[in-house]
Scaffold this active site. Sequence first.
Site, short mmCIF file in Angstrom:
data_model
loop_
_atom_site.label_atom_id
_atom_site.label_comp_id
_atom_site.label_asym_id
_atom_site.label_seq_id
_atom_site.Cartn_x
_atom_site.Cartn_y
_atom_site.Cartn_z
N PHE B 425 0.82 -1.29 -0.03
CA PHE B 425 -0.26 0.14 0.08
C PHE B 425 0.73 1.28 -0.16
O PHE B 425 2.10 1.23 -0.03
CB PHE B 425 -1.22 0.01 1.22
CG PHE B 425 -0.49 0.24 2.49
CD1 PHE B 425 0.86 0.41 2.87
CD2 PHE B 425 -1.55 0.07 3.61
CE1 PHE B 425 1.16 0.30 4.15
CE2 PHE B 425 -1.12 0.05 4.88
CZ PHE B 425 0.35 0.22 5.27
N GLU B 426 0.42 2.54 -0.02
CA GLU B 426 0.69 3.71 -0.22
C GLU B 426 1.96 3.73 -1.28
O GLU B 426 2.93 4.23 -1.29
CB GLU B 426 1.67 4.06 1.01
CG GLU B 426 0.80 4.04 2.38
CD GLU B 426 0.94 5.22 3.20
OE1 GLU B 426 1.54 6.12 2.44
OE2 GLU B 426 0.63 5.44 4.19
N GLY B 427 1.48 2.93 -2.48
CA GLY B 427 2.40 2.89 -3.53
C GLY B 427 3.03 1.68 -3.32
O GLY B 427 3.91 1.54 -2.70
#
Lengths: 494, 637
Positions: B425-427
């Site tokens: 997540f978060e890229g």
Amino acid sequence: MRLLRLREVKAFFQGHAASHQLGWNWIPRLSLSPKGLKILAASLSCCRWLSDRQRHELGPSHPAGPGPLSGLGRYLQHCPHRSPLLSVVLYPQVTPQAPRGLHCSTAAHNPDSPLVPRPPEPQRGLVKALAPHEELFRQAPDGVRDKASFVQAVQNFTQYNVHKRGHVDFIYLALRKMREYGVERDLAIYNLLLDIFPKEVFRPRNIFHSIFLHYPRQQECGIAVLEQMENHGVMPNKETEFLLTQIFGRKSYPMLKFVRMKLWFTRFKNINPFPVPRDLPQDPVDLARLALRHMEPDLSARVTVYQMPLSKDSTDATDPTEPHIVGIQSPDQQAALAHHDPARPIFVEGPFSLWLRDKCVYYHILRADLLPPEEREVEEIPEEWNLYYPMQLDLAYGRSSWDDYEFNIDEVEEGPVFAICMAGAHDQATLAKWIQGLQETNPTLARIPVVFRLSASSGELLASSSGLEETPLTPPEGREEEENNQQRQQQSQS
Amino acid sequence: MSGCGLFLRSAAAARLGRALVAFTASRRPLRTSPPSQAFAKELFLGKIEKKEVFPFPEVSQDELNEINQFVGPVEKFFTEEVDSQKIDREGKIPNETLEKLKSLGLFGMQVPEEYGGLGLSNTMYARLGEIISLDCSIAVTLAAHQAIGLKGIILAGSEEQKARYLPKLASGEHVAAFCLTEPASGSDAASIRTRATLSEDKKHYVLNGSKVWITNGGLASVFTVFAKTEVVDSNGSVKDKVTAFIVERDFGGITSGKPEDKLGIRGSNTCEVHFENTRVPVENVLGEVGGGFKVAMNILNSGRFSMGSAVAGMLKKLIEMTAEYACTRKQFNRNLSEFGLIQEKFALMAQKAYVMESMAYLTAGMLDQPGFPDCSIEAAMVKVFSSEAAWQCVSEALQVLGGSGYMRDYPYERILRDSRILLIFEGTNEILRMYIALTGLQHAGRILTARVKQLKQGNVTTIMETVSQRVRDSLGRTVDLGLTGKLGAVHPSMEDSAHKLEQNVHYFSRTVETLLLRFGKTIVEEQLVLKRVANILINLYGMTAVLSRASRSIRVGLQNHDHEVLLANIFCTEAYYQNLFALSQLDKSDLRREERGTPRNSEHWHPTPTVLTRLSPPAVGMTKWLLQQILRKISMN
């Protein structure tokens, strides 16, 4: 390049019977290059001199009679010990060299198995006789031709012919009959045939035997068996090896052939990245499916049956039979067709041929011309596209030629192909039905002019097309049938 | 020919470096007070911006006291009252736990004090993150609320929006969620399908569409939603652009799907959110209409740095538990901790935890400096390093624990499951590597453009300069960027490591020049090159962070600072050799396309044959096939 000994050539001409007794074993080896046939021809004049007596006996109608070259040409074709590769190379180079006219006297080759040499028939000119042992294969009860009856025939031969007289002729005959009995891919049968040879008799007993071709006719027959195995892709096994060593010994040409088969078969077995199943489906619709899948690189493409063939017996003679129409189209092709400019026509072209093993099928494509460069849309990168990283750098320079990996790729740009189809008939009416069917999934097709560019004579092979129409199978009517799994389809076939 | 090409290239690269030095030197005096906060970017040019990273950012005494006051009760709450196992099993954070979190003020840690938040600095936020991450589900819930959910309002909101929403969000009365991902759109903003159309009275936007995998989607009452709107360009053409909206659940038409069943962080609430004719007032546009892309990017870039400290906190706890086991479990009359192979695992865990902690606090310190420093590359590096190190360390810890690490009765397997999401997540880490490398290369490319152009045109003086530079390099010139020495920033006990860092930075900049010269703007397509560039940069940043922190520890005389020096030296040596390896890979052009062997989706991909394939009977009449092939070849020629 191989060495061909004069001794072999000569033995061939002499009907194999008593060649080794003539005592010409001292004749030195001659090196024969396929190109240098002239040298050989020169040496053959010597052969003429040698075989004077025999020719006198044979009479004028024997192939070896009128001139040595005819026999040589045939010999080279049947050249006994060549690897699979060598056989490929020898063909185009040698056959044109052998004058056609000289072939006239020889019997025409059996088209079924051109590589199996027919045994020389010494009395051919004198007596028009049946091939020996033909009756063994004829006596099969009720005309049932299967493995069991074939084995029975072979056993009959060995049982009633204790001295195995004429076993070479019988093996040649059996090889030719295998296809009729449907056992041409059965390894056990080949081993059974090899087992007919008497054991230990043809083994070379000293170094001279093994240097010169020992019992050439028998060795050649053994090679013919292996050759037929090769043509049908049958891998010899340990038993084959055991039989060959027992019959011909380790230092013999059949053994050499066997070793080469062992070497190359394993290498070539899986060399085709796009394998075709061994047994092709008989139903033309299934065959078309297979062929379309075979051609289409996109795995997500859908095969659609636009029209099922109507079986001939269910329709009246007045009704024209409806040929099958099977098409394939991938989502990418669909999208490309949707974006096609309706002002530009698209073309139905064909038929083109495709070979699947020994079957030839024909297909048509739906394609468009390449857009002229000025009308192509340049794909531009939207400014706000990737949330995480820049999709392009604003640098003023590009890749150096050093890192241009594609420098040697010569690409020809072609227009897009939108769909492929296979139909039972190649006329415009049938293909128009295909286009109609395509319109259901490609609504834009209705607005695009379609031009039929069908070549008048397809150069179609009569045999294969008649073979296709011979199968009056009527699967249940179903307009759109998605076919996902080739294997499943094959299973249902078999 | 080829030799000539090589010569030119190396020549070009070398000359580049020199001009650069001159260029930056001349630019220096022109700088004004907030210096360009681009430590990582300058590394691409072979410079270490000492001002940014040496000495290690300090926290003032007041702030320290404040943190300590705060940390105590939170830590107590997390160790005593939070039952992580229960949260994981039931897939839900109990309401009383949430209430307690709200009362501790953890829902408004970074909300400014005037809006009722705690107004913590980045460093203090990082410190609290260490504790909150003791339960990953809670950490993710809180992060989704404030690191991305309400961050948009803080970063881009107007005064009215802040005054209206922030107080309730800070108190936890409202929970926020960030709605960007769609079924067809991950990082691709162009494929966002959610649409907002202006109503006829021009007072509302009507929002339609659905978003997936929204953390807090079921709990939240305030959403930051990104949707396509029609925007009229300056030249009059209508374009679809992304706009950010603040959407309250009370606007109507919002439904959330059932919570997703996940591998890890099972206590956090993740679900789909559907918007159906939701009427959003025009005042609730976040930032400008059509400016949503920038808003989204800013939010995403700002939320990452805290992962480093959070993971470090979790890892430290895990090391503690694992160490306890290793020191009590006896085999062959010896504790597990006495075996070399077990000790090695602890060394690895300690080292990774130390490095990621240093990186995280260094970044937080840089962010806390006055001005609006752009530390997005640094934050991304922290995220990539810490998530990967976490996965590796948790796996090693499970190895130490043996069978009990695999059992559900113990907390270890839950930590393993929870830590897997960090890489995603978060890229995802792959995307962030592209970001790290490309942003840096963009910066370097801009500055180097003139030189590269000259080299490409074959300017003789430039080439000669470059060649002589290269020759001097290859003759073993020592690289001195001023980290050590009399007034050096690094303590002499780590002089070797500092030299290693300097050497790596120097050759890294050389390689960057070469790469830019080789690929130019098409380097965007060379993902394997970019990955290695990013890896090197992450290592360089890690080395800098540990050197800086360990030097500080020695200087202020911290307890056990000798351990820190040891850890720093170990890491620097490892990273040095990793970098050399990657640099040599980049130098050779062995990253050829042919070697990738990537099957394209639409093409036949033939799986490699298994061992058993050899044994299958020969089904193919191969000689016939071969004959066909050869005949075809002949006929084609």
